[in-house]
Design a protein around this motif. Structure first.
Motif, short mmCIF file in Angstrom:
data_model
loop_
_atom_site.label_atom_id
_atom_site.label_comp_id
_atom_site.label_asym_id
_atom_site.label_seq_id
_atom_site.Cartn_x
_atom_site.Cartn_y
_atom_site.Cartn_z
N ASP A 1 1.07 -4.38 -6.40
CA ASP A 1 1.67 -4.43 -5.07
C ASP A 1 2.79 -5.47 -5.01
O ASP A 1 2.55 -6.69 -5.02
N SER B 1 -14.22 -4.36 -14.03
CA SER B 1 -14.55 -2.94 -13.89
C SER B 1 -15.29 -2.50 -15.15
O SER B 1 -14.89 -2.85 -16.26
N THR C 1 -7.79 0.62 -9.25
CA THR C 1 -8.07 1.56 -8.15
C THR C 1 -8.77 2.83 -8.61
O THR C 1 -9.20 3.62 -7.78
N ASP C 2 -8.86 3.04 -9.95
CA ASP C 2 -9.55 4.22 -10.42
C ASP C 2 -9.90 4.07 -11.91
O ASP C 2 -9.12 3.49 -12.67
N THR D 1 -3.15 -0.64 -9.71
CA THR D 1 -2.12 -0.68 -8.68
C THR D 1 -1.50 -2.07 -8.64
O THR D 1 -2.21 -3.08 -8.63
N GLY E 1 0.78 -1.23 0.00
CA GLY E 1 0.00 0.00 0.00
C GLY E 1 0.81 1.28 0.00
O GLY E 1 0.27 2.36 -0.25
N ARG F 1 -4.83 -4.63 -8.99
CA ARG F 1 -6.24 -4.27 -8.79
C ARG F 1 -6.49 -2.89 -9.41
O ARG F 1 -5.61 -2.02 -9.40
#
Length: 246
Positions: A201, A182, A241-242, A199, A37, A239
């Motif tokens: 990680d 999405s 994220t926007d 994103t 994160g 993932r």
């Protein structure tokens, strides 16, 4: 006698061709690399893995390829010739753009790594050029993803970490599939250009089903079981994220 009777048929054929040739839109995807994160910054203060071992990252690269858009009826639309190398050290590489037929989509899918056909296709250019430092040999193929750094827990000379993940055949095929759900609405031209932020990680490389301890494993340079295990971990690193419209 002139074949005027053929004109209606030709008209219908031309109309059908125009309908089959779908209008194209444009999608932009930006990759944001993090560690548990926290934004990834190379050569900075250390991060901590799931085993409590601290580490610093000096290199982080991975291939995104074989991109597909999933339609609302779950059919798949493949984006042709989609091979990209995302490199944390090169800002421009973290934003990719591609065209696709206009329409409504429910997900985006891609592979982490390079498919078997391209692994045995000889010298290539662009993202797949061996000059990028992501290729072993014609036998071993491409490095699908690479992480390098240091850790006090490492027993390697200089306390280095060298994780070069590859392998495209057999039981230890490290090419992994990713499917991210999405809604994506794509219209013609630049009227509405979706921008996705994905994103990634790095923390997931060393945790999950296959826990990796730097004190036990600090280097991978060839395909094999450990490389495959890490790839099964990092298939979950992405993932969305926007999603916005430019």
């Amino acid at each position: 006698m002139k074949p005027y009777y053929l004109l209606p048929v030709l008209f219908l054929l031309c109309t059908a061709c125009k309908k089959d040739k779908q209008e194209q839109g444009n999608i932009q995807v930006t990759f944001k690399n993090v560690v548990n994160g926290v934004p990834l910054v190379l050569n900075t203060a250390p991060y901590t893995n799931a085993n409590g071992e601290t580490f610093t990252v000096t290199t982080f690269k991975y291939y995104i390829s074989n991109i597909s858009l999933i339609k609302m009826d779950n059919s798949e639309l493949r984006v042709p010739d989609s091979y990209f190398l995302v490199d944390e050290n090169t800002a421009a590489s973290k934003t990719i753009t591609f065209n696709a037929p206009v329409g409504e989509y429910r997900a985006v899918a891609f592979k982490i790594g390079v498919d078997s056909i391209r692994n045995v296709s000889g010298a290539q250019t662009g993202a797949l050029d061996p000059v990028n430092g992501m290729f072993w040999s014609w036998n071993s193929g491409y490095i699908m993803a690479k992480m390098e750094g240091t850790s006090p827990a490492s027993t390697a000379p200089g306390q280095t970490l060298t994780f070069h993940i590859g392998g495209f055949k057999g039981n230890f095929n490290a090419v992994q599939d990713v499917n991210l759900v999405s809604p994506i609405s794509l219209t013609v031209g630049l009227e509405r250009r979706p921008q996705l932020t994905i994103t990634a990680d790095l923390y997931t490389w060393f945790t999950g089903v296959n826990l990796v301890k730097f004190s036990e494993n600090s280097a991978i340079h060839v395909p094999g079981e450990l490389a495959w295990k890490i790839s099964t971990n990092y298939r979950y690193m992405f993932r969305i994220t926007d999603v916005t419209d430019l």
